[in-house]
Design a protein around this motif. Structure first.
Motif, PDB file in Angstrom:
ATOM      1  N   CYS A   1       0.877  -1.230   0.094  1.00  0.00           N
ATOM      2  CA  CYS A   1      -0.125  -0.091   0.047  1.00  0.00           C
ATOM      3  C   CYS A   1       0.795   1.456   0.027  1.00  0.00           C
ATOM      4  O   CYS A   1       1.498   1.557   0.940  1.00  0.00           O
TER       5      CYS A   1
ATOM      6  N   HIS B   1      -0.063   4.343   0.147  1.00  0.00           N
ATOM      7  CA  HIS B   1      -0.643   5.697   0.690  1.00  0.00           C
ATOM      8  C   HIS B   1      -1.146   5.161   2.286  1.00  0.00           C
ATOM      9  O   HIS B   1      -1.940   4.367   2.207  1.00  0.00           O
TER      10      HIS B   1
ATOM     11  N   VAL C   1      -2.898   6.222   5.413  1.00  0.00           N
ATOM     12  CA  VAL C   1      -3.747   7.400   5.912  1.00  0.00           C
ATOM     13  C   VAL C   1      -4.134   7.020   7.462  1.00  0.00           C
ATOM     14  O   VAL C   1      -4.301   5.840   7.596  1.00  0.00           O
TER      15      VAL C   1
ATOM     16  N   ILE D   1       5.895   3.392   0.680  1.00  0.00           N
ATOM     17  CA  ILE D   1       5.124   4.383   1.021  1.00  0.00           C
ATOM     18  C   ILE D   1       5.390   5.611   0.243  1.00  0.00           C
ATOM     19  O   ILE D   1       6.434   6.414   0.400  1.00  0.00           O
ATOM     20  N   GLU D   2       4.328   6.355  -0.577  1.00  0.00           N
ATOM     21  CA  GLU D   2       4.439   7.608  -1.124  1.00  0.00           C
ATOM     22  C   GLU D   2       3.911   8.702  -0.634  1.00  0.00           C
ATOM     23  O   GLU D   2       4.344   9.682  -0.826  1.00  0.00           O
ATOM     24  N   THR D   3       2.798   8.464   0.178  1.00  0.00           N
ATOM     25  CA  THR D   3       1.901   9.407   0.891  1.00  0.00           C
ATOM     26  C   THR D   3       1.458   9.183   2.022  1.00  0.00           C
ATOM     27  O   THR D   3       1.422   7.998   2.365  1.00  0.00           O
TER      28      THR D   3
ATOM     29  N   GLU E   1      -0.963  10.777   5.154  1.00  0.00           N
ATOM     30  CA  GLU E   1      -2.023  11.411   5.349  1.00  0.00           C
ATOM     31  C   GLU E   1      -2.754  11.406   6.566  1.00  0.00           C
ATOM     32  O   GLU E   1      -2.556  10.295   7.083  1.00  0.00           O
TER      33      GLU E   1
ATOM     34  N   SER F   1      -1.139  16.061   8.678  1.00  0.00           N
ATOM     35  CA  SER F   1      -0.113  15.795   7.761  1.00  0.00           C
ATOM     36  C   SER F   1       0.074  16.909   7.156  1.00  0.00           C
ATOM     37  O   SER F   1      -0.784  17.702   6.882  1.00  0.00           O
TER      38      SER F   1
ATOM     39  N   ASN G   1       3.755  15.259   3.231  1.00  0.00           N
ATOM     40  CA  ASN G   1       3.820  13.743   3.026  1.00  0.00           C
ATOM     41  C   ASN G   1       4.364  13.261   4.461  1.00  0.00           C
ATOM     42  O   ASN G   1       5.663  12.427   4.564  1.00  0.00           O
TER      43      ASN G   1
ATOM     44  N   CYS H   1       8.540   9.468   4.750  1.00  0.00           N
ATOM     45  CA  CYS H   1       8.504   8.874   3.732  1.00  0.00           C
ATOM     46  C   CYS H   1       9.492   9.236   2.469  1.00  0.00           C
ATOM     47  O   CYS H   1      10.070  10.450   2.729  1.00  0.00           O
TER      48      CYS H   1
END
Length: 151
Positions: free
Chosen positions: A16, A18, A20, A42-44, A46, A56, A59, A73
């Motif tokens: 995953c 993203h 959150v 992990i790219e983002t 939130e 957040s 990122n 990240c």
């Protein structure tokens, strides 16, 4: 809701990119920080709107009251608006995909193992940094350059 140790391990197994965090998250288990190092995918990052404890930006997961960047990240940009004054322990630990980062002037402290075992090649830190904790840059075999930027 308390985020327990190992939560990122399960996220990583699901591939995953993203992450959150929920609106009702109130605390993060202390062992959570040491369980990091599996965050390369992990790219983002939130936090759902309305969380009174965390937010957040760039990122990054930030504990609002203490202005501590808790988790970053490979795509993190540390906010330079004063909302972050400390990079917390193990915040980027093990993020081999992180190649360079600039720590803004508003940051005064780098926590224990904050950038340990990353893929960093270059780091820019402010001249007025008050504390660099033990092992902040440990095990960074690719680190070639630390630039101390004048205020």
């Amino acid at each position: 809701m308390k985020i327990e140790n190992g939560v990122l391990k399960y996220i990583d197994e699901l591939n995953c990119p993203h992450l959150v965090f929920p609106e009702d998250m109130t605390d993060i288990d202390d062992e959570f920080y040491m369980a990091l190092g599996i965050t390369d995918d992990i790219e983002t990052i939130e936090v759902e709107e309305g969380n009174p404890y965390y937010h957040s930006a760039g990122n990054c997961l930030i504990e609002t009251a203490t202005k501590t960047l808790v988790l970053g990240c490979k795509n993190s940009v540390i906010p330079d608006d004063g909302s972050v004054t400390k990079i917390g322990k193990c915040a980027f630990n093990g993020c081999q995909a992180l190649k360079s980062i600039t720590v803004p002037d508003c940051v005064t402290e780098l926590g224990y193992m904050s950038f340990a075992y990353t893929g960093l090649k270059e780091v820019t830190i402010p001249e007025d940094l008050e504390e660099i904790a033990t092992h902040a840059f440990s095990l960074n075999r690719y680190l070639e350059k630390i630039v101390v930027k004048e205020q």
